[in-house]
Design a protein around this motif. Structure first.
Motif, short mmCIF file in Angstrom:
data_model
loop_
_atom_site.label_atom_id
_atom_site.label_comp_id
_atom_site.label_asym_id
_atom_site.label_seq_id
_atom_site.Cartn_x
_atom_site.Cartn_y
_atom_site.Cartn_z
N UNK A 48 0.77 -8.90 -4.81
CA UNK A 48 1.94 -8.00 -4.87
C UNK A 48 1.52 -6.58 -5.25
N UNK A 49 0.57 -6.47 -6.18
CA UNK A 49 0.09 -5.15 -6.60
C UNK A 49 -0.53 -4.42 -5.42
N UNK A 50 -1.37 -5.11 -4.66
CA UNK A 50 -2.00 -4.50 -3.49
C UNK A 50 -0.95 -4.08 -2.47
N UNK A 51 0.06 -4.91 -2.27
CA UNK A 51 1.11 -4.58 -1.31
C UNK A 51 1.88 -3.34 -1.76
N UNK A 52 2.22 -3.29 -3.06
CA UNK A 52 2.98 -2.15 -3.58
C UNK A 52 2.17 -0.85 -3.51
N UNK A 53 0.89 -0.93 -3.74
CA UNK A 53 0.04 0.25 -3.73
C UNK A 53 -0.50 0.60 -2.34
N UNK A 54 -0.26 -0.27 -1.38
CA UNK A 54 -0.72 -0.02 -0.02
C UNK A 54 -2.21 -0.18 0.13
N UNK A 55 -2.78 -1.09 -0.65
CA UNK A 55 -4.22 -1.32 -0.59
C UNK A 55 -4.49 -2.43 0.42
N UNK A 56 -5.35 -2.14 1.38
CA UNK A 56 -5.72 -3.15 2.35
C UNK A 56 -6.91 -3.93 1.84
N UNK A 57 -6.96 -5.19 2.19
CA UNK A 57 -8.07 -6.04 1.78
C UNK A 57 -9.33 -5.60 2.52
N UNK A 58 -10.36 -5.39 1.78
CA UNK A 58 -11.63 -5.01 2.39
C UNK A 58 -12.22 -6.22 3.09
#
Length: 108
Positions: A48-58
């Motif tokens: 959820x944190x990655x989704x909220x911050x717009x971080x894509x999975x490396x």
């Protein structure tokens, strides 16, 4: 009524506080610990944190086996050892030459 702060804005503000040299050290350290806890892959809300911050999975790192690494390391060590031996040999020759010159100058 619109609330001006969202998760991304709050995390950005926290990062700004953590990097601000004018803030007391204990405040910066505490904010930095909070950021680490929030951004950690061990956080149960990590997705959820990655989704909220717009971080894509490396993408997963590609591991390649370097079969020649051991041979290159051996050769580098060998060349270094040979260079040191050559330097030591040259130093011995210089000392012997200096002794010979001293004996020739003072025959007594």
């Amino acid at each position: 009524m619109s609330f001006p702060l969202n998760y991304q804005a709050t995390m950005t503000m926290a990062a700004d506080v953590a990097m601000d040299k004018n803030e007391p050290g204990y405040v910066r350290a505490r904010v930095l610990c909070t950021l680490i806890r929030e951004l950690s892959p061990l956080n149960e809300r990590h997705v959820e944190v990655k989704r909220e911050l717009g971080i894509e999975e490396a993408s997963a790192p590609v591991l390649m086996i370097d079969r020649d690494a051991e041979a290159r390391a051996f050769m580098a060590g060998l060349e270094e050892g040979l260079a040191r031996a050559e330097e030591a040999r040259a130093a011995e020759v210089r000392v012997e030459e200096e002794e010979d010159v001293e004996e020739q100058e003072d025959p007594l």
